[in-house]
Design an enzyme around this catalytic site. Sequence first.
Site, short mmCIF file in Angstrom:
data_model
loop_
_atom_site.label_atom_id
_atom_site.label_comp_id
_atom_site.label_asym_id
_atom_site.label_seq_id
_atom_site.Cartn_x
_atom_site.Cartn_y
_atom_site.Cartn_z
N TYR A 1 14.04 30.75 8.79
CA TYR A 1 12.77 31.31 9.30
C TYR A 1 12.77 31.33 10.82
O TYR A 1 13.17 30.34 11.46
CB TYR A 1 11.60 30.44 8.84
CG TYR A 1 11.18 30.62 7.41
CD1 TYR A 1 10.75 31.85 6.93
CD2 TYR A 1 11.16 29.52 6.55
CE1 TYR A 1 10.34 32.00 5.62
CE2 TYR A 1 10.74 29.66 5.23
CZ TYR A 1 10.34 30.90 4.77
OH TYR A 1 9.92 31.03 3.48
N LYS B 1 0.84 -1.20 0.00
CA LYS B 1 0.00 0.00 0.00
C LYS B 1 0.87 1.26 0.00
O LYS B 1 2.07 1.18 0.29
CB LYS B 1 -0.91 -0.03 1.23
CG LYS B 1 -0.17 -0.17 2.53
CD LYS B 1 -1.06 -0.80 3.61
CE LYS B 1 -0.32 -0.75 4.94
NZ LYS B 1 -0.98 -1.55 5.96
C1 LIG Z 1 -0.11 -2.33 6.64
C2 LIG Z 1 -0.59 -3.66 7.05
C3 LIG Z 1 0.30 -4.74 7.18
C4 LIG Z 1 1.80 -4.57 7.12
O1 LIG Z 1 2.21 -4.03 8.37
P1 LIG Z 1 3.73 -3.64 8.69
O2 LIG Z 1 3.68 -3.20 10.11
O3 LIG Z 1 4.09 -2.54 7.76
O4 LIG Z 1 4.56 -4.85 8.47
C5 LIG Z 1 -0.23 -5.99 7.41
N1 LIG Z 1 -1.58 -6.15 7.57
C6 LIG Z 1 -2.45 -5.14 7.50
C7 LIG Z 1 -3.90 -5.40 7.68
C8 LIG Z 1 -1.99 -3.86 7.24
O5 LIG Z 1 -2.86 -2.85 7.19
#
Ligand SMILES: *Cc1c(COP(=O)(O)O)cnc(C)c1O
Length: 357
Positions: free
Chosen positions: A251, A39
């Site tokens: 800044y 993702k």
């Molecule tokens: C993002 C996600 C993962 C991966 O998690 P990490 O902590 O990045 O390894 C696995 N399962 C679900 C449902 C997620 O949303």
Amino acid sequence: MSPLSCPRARLSVDLDALAHNYRTFATLADAARTGAAVKADCYGLGLDHTLDRLWREGCQDYFVATLAEAAAVRQRLPDATVHLLGGLLPGDVPALRGLGVQPVLNAPEQVAQWRHDAGAGAPCDLMLDTGMNRLGLRPDQLAGLDLDGLTLDLALSHLACADEPDNPMSEVQRDAFARLARDLPVARRSLANSAGIARGTGFAFDLVRPGIGLYGGVVHPALADRLRPVAHVEAQVLQLKTIGTGDTVGYGATWRATRPSRIATIAIGYADGYLRGFSNRGAMVVAGTRCPVVGRVSMDLVTLDVTDAPACATGDWVSVLGGGISLDEASQWSGLTHYELLTTLGHRYDRRYLGQQ
Ligand SMILES: *Cc1c(COP(=O)(O)O)cnc(C)c1O
């Protein structure tokens, strides 16, 4: 690359390190299969080459958050199994069927809708809520669920505290998941994210779902020596100047020189994901020397005190993340998690994919 499009910051992604991390999780998961959370554009590192390499390493299952991400993965990997974590919203079914993407059903209405609209044979997954109270079916909702006619691939759940080694909540969730999933007519069961995999094979079930660890993020002490950094962020020195004792930088004039100082202005800022938490706290590696961030980070620029790196010259590439700056350090300086450090990297980088494609 034409000079007009040539960015002054670059992001190098080490695909061999990614593959090493994937194999590390596959080894830890033992008999379970190893999927990948891809993702948010593979946590900010870019989809296409990353997907190609994961596929070559044998990764079959990919987890995404949005339909657009699902479509992008499907386009690149026609034979992969793509799971849409966000669930089903009214109107999604034709797109999911068209793409051959399976939704992770999170609520009784979603189960009913998929049964009604998708027809037999279209696989789907079920998310069980074992205590996260975010997405998923609560135990009491499972009992009365009509699953007749559904082709159920995964039962999943998600760990709330896997990155806290001493937190007993993970074992409580694992036991609840094992109990709830046992009686479901699913093909496979999946619980562990990166940190969950580090807790041992008792958490692996049939499929593990690492994300951050693939990309070099360390979210459990057991992984610290086993994962390799994947991302290397660099930016160029745009200008150097010498200032006097008492002069201020940036800044808000938040930094004041206590000696005659050499200041380098670097072509990276908060619009590139180098957020303001690094102001007066971060450091970068300039010609082999660590130099502190002085003054506030601005949108496109950040200033370093390079007095102790006299070789520093205009046009030099400076290491911002990776190349001597660990995610852990950057996290401590900025207050950002490893997840945030990677997923907020912006769109202006010249992206390079190193190692075997
Ligand atoms: C993002 C996600 C993962 C991966 O998690 P990490 O902590 O990045 O390894 C696995 N399962 C679900 C449902 C997620 O949303």
